[in-house]
Design a protein around this motif. Structure first.
Motif, PDB file in Angstrom:
ATOM      1  N   THR A 123      -9.711  10.881  -2.154  1.00  0.00           N
ATOM      2  CA  THR A 123     -10.443  12.130  -2.219  1.00  0.00           C
ATOM      3  C   THR A 123      -9.441  13.252  -2.524  1.00  0.00           C
ATOM      4  O   THR A 123      -8.248  13.129  -2.300  1.00  0.00           O
ATOM      5  N   ALA A 124      -9.947  14.330  -3.051  1.00  0.00           N
ATOM      6  CA  ALA A 124      -9.100  15.465  -3.429  1.00  0.00           C
ATOM      7  C   ALA A 124      -9.816  16.762  -3.032  1.00  0.00           C
ATOM      8  O   ALA A 124     -11.043  16.794  -2.985  1.00  0.00           O
ATOM      9  N   LEU A 125      -9.057  17.710  -2.756  1.00  0.00           N
ATOM     10  CA  LEU A 125      -7.649  17.929  -2.788  1.00  0.00           C
ATOM     11  C   LEU A 125      -6.922  17.306  -1.586  1.00  0.00           C
ATOM     12  O   LEU A 125      -5.704  17.078  -1.647  1.00  0.00           O
ATOM     13  N   VAL A 126      -7.650  17.041  -0.553  1.00  0.00           N
ATOM     14  CA  VAL A 126      -7.074  16.411   0.640  1.00  0.00           C
ATOM     15  C   VAL A 126      -7.451  14.934   0.621  1.00  0.00           C
ATOM     16  O   VAL A 126      -8.614  14.587   0.401  1.00  0.00           O
ATOM     17  N   ALA A 127      -6.465  14.084   0.813  1.00  0.00           N
ATOM     18  CA  ALA A 127      -6.715  12.646   0.860  1.00  0.00           C
ATOM     19  C   ALA A 127      -7.253  12.282   2.237  1.00  0.00           C
ATOM     20  O   ALA A 127      -6.523  12.296   3.220  1.00  0.00           O
ATOM     21  N   LEU A 128      -8.537  11.964   2.281  1.00  0.00           N
ATOM     22  CA  LEU A 128      -9.195  11.714   3.556  1.00  0.00           C
ATOM     23  C   LEU A 128      -9.136  10.249   3.972  1.00  0.00           C
ATOM     24  O   LEU A 128      -9.266   9.935   5.160  1.00  0.00           O
ATOM     25  N   TRP A 129      -8.972   9.359   3.005  1.00  0.00           N
ATOM     26  CA  TRP A 129      -9.064   7.941   3.287  1.00  0.00           C
ATOM     27  C   TRP A 129      -7.694   7.285   3.269  1.00  0.00           C
ATOM     28  O   TRP A 129      -6.731   7.843   2.741  1.00  0.00           O
ATOM     29  N   ALA A 130      -7.611   6.102   3.851  1.00  0.00           N
ATOM     30  CA  ALA A 130      -6.350   5.353   3.810  1.00  0.00           C
ATOM     31  C   ALA A 130      -6.001   5.017   2.366  1.00  0.00           C
ATOM     32  O   ALA A 130      -6.882   4.685   1.568  1.00  0.00           O
ATOM     33  N   TRP A 131      -4.737   5.119   2.037  1.00  0.00           N
ATOM     34  CA  TRP A 131      -4.297   4.833   0.680  1.00  0.00           C
ATOM     35  C   TRP A 131      -4.426   3.336   0.366  1.00  0.00           C
ATOM     36  O   TRP A 131      -4.180   2.492   1.225  1.00  0.00           O
ATOM     37  N   GLY A 132      -4.798   3.044  -0.856  1.00  0.00           N
ATOM     38  CA  GLY A 132      -4.787   1.664  -1.317  1.00  0.00           C
ATOM     39  C   GLY A 132      -3.381   1.253  -1.713  1.00  0.00           C
ATOM     40  O   GLY A 132      -2.414   1.977  -1.471  1.00  0.00           O
ATOM     41  N   GLN A 133      -3.303   0.111  -2.364  1.00  0.00           N
ATOM     42  CA  GLN A 133      -1.985  -0.405  -2.736  1.00  0.00           C
ATOM     43  C   GLN A 133      -1.447   0.242  -4.013  1.00  0.00           C
ATOM     44  O   GLN A 133      -0.274   0.141  -4.324  1.00  0.00           O
ATOM     45  N   GLY A 134      -2.319   0.905  -4.727  1.00  0.00           N
ATOM     46  CA  GLY A 134      -1.920   1.535  -5.975  1.00  0.00           C
ATOM     47  C   GLY A 134      -1.824   0.535  -7.114  1.00  0.00           C
ATOM     48  O   GLY A 134      -1.915  -0.684  -6.917  1.00  0.00           O
ATOM     49  N   THR A 135      -1.657   1.059  -8.314  1.00  0.00           N
ATOM     50  CA  THR A 135      -1.475   0.212  -9.488  1.00  0.00           C
ATOM     51  C   THR A 135      -0.316   0.788 -10.295  1.00  0.00           C
ATOM     52  O   THR A 135      -0.271   1.989 -10.564  1.00  0.00           O
ATOM     53  N   GLN A 136       0.626  -0.072 -10.650  1.00  0.00           N
ATOM     54  CA  GLN A 136       1.851   0.373 -11.310  1.00  0.00           C
ATOM     55  C   GLN A 136       1.614   0.568 -12.797  1.00  0.00           C
ATOM     56  O   GLN A 136       1.102  -0.325 -13.479  1.00  0.00           O
ATOM     57  N   VAL A 137       2.038   1.724 -13.282  1.00  0.00           N
ATOM     58  CA  VAL A 137       2.038   2.016 -14.712  1.00  0.00           C
ATOM     59  C   VAL A 137       3.481   2.222 -15.141  1.00  0.00           C
ATOM     60  O   VAL A 137       4.189   3.063 -14.582  1.00  0.00           O
ATOM     61  N   THR A 138       3.903   1.428 -16.109  1.00  0.00           N
ATOM     62  CA  THR A 138       5.254   1.536 -16.635  1.00  0.00           C
ATOM     63  C   THR A 138       5.180   1.759 -18.137  1.00  0.00           C
ATOM     64  O   THR A 138       4.575   0.942 -18.850  1.00  0.00           O
ATOM     65  N   VAL A 139       5.755   2.862 -18.590  1.00  0.00           N
ATOM     66  CA  VAL A 139       5.750   3.196 -20.009  1.00  0.00           C
ATOM     67  C   VAL A 139       7.181   3.077 -20.522  1.00  0.00           C
ATOM     68  O   VAL A 139       8.059   3.860 -20.157  1.00  0.00           O
ATOM     69  N   SER A 140       7.391   2.073 -21.343  1.00  0.00           N
ATOM     70  CA  SER A 140       8.750   1.790 -21.804  1.00  0.00           C
ATOM     71  C   SER A 140       8.705   0.995 -23.103  1.00  0.00           C
ATOM     72  O   SER A 140       7.804   0.173 -23.309  1.00  0.00           O
ATOM     73  N   SER A 141       9.678   1.248 -23.941  1.00  0.00           N
ATOM     74  CA  SER A 141       9.796   0.468 -25.174  1.00  0.00           C
ATOM     75  C   SER A 141      10.736  -0.719 -24.965  1.00  0.00           C
ATOM     76  O   SER A 141      10.942  -1.504 -25.891  1.00  0.00           O
TER      77      SER A 141
END
Length: 115
Positions: free
Chosen positions: A97-115
């Motif tokens: 949620t935004a602007l305040v994160a009300l919920w427990a964070w998930g594990q996230g997903t990694q984004v890597t931008v590289s050549s």
């Protein structure tokens, strides 16, 4: 307790695209402003895009014109379409949620931008 599950990250070349998804368990998803946050190594987590319950979208300047946030309330899911990716977009991406994160964070997903 709402659970957040992010997916869709990966390794992409500069200029490429990715679409992230975040599924939330529980009810009343539709009433919340939802946001996509990211955290790069050694940096603080930042909110890069948010979408209100009414569909208004707000972006940080660094992603404006390249990222698009959307939501599907029927599926309790928020999306982030990322185009013209740059190496500086490399980070672990989370939703909450935004602007305040009300919920427990998930594990996230990694984004890597590289050549």
């Amino acid at each position: 307790q709402v659970q957040l599950v992010e997916s869709g990250g990966g390794l992409v070349q500069p200029g490429g695209s990715l679409r992230l998804s975040c599924a939330a368990s529980g009810s009343m998803f539709s009433i919340y402003t939802m946001g996509w946050y990211r955290q790069a190594p050694g940096k603080q987590r930042e909110l890069v895009a948010r979408i209100t319950s009414g569909g208004t979208k707000i972006y940080v300047d660094s992603v404006k014109g390249r990222f698009t946030i959307s939501r599907d309330n029927a599926k309790n899911t928020v999306y982030l379409q990322m185009n013209s990716l740059k190496p500086e977009d490399t980070a672990l991406y989370y939703c909450n949620t935004a602007l305040v994160a009300l919920w427990a964070w998930g594990q996230g997903t990694q984004v890597t931008v590289s050549s």
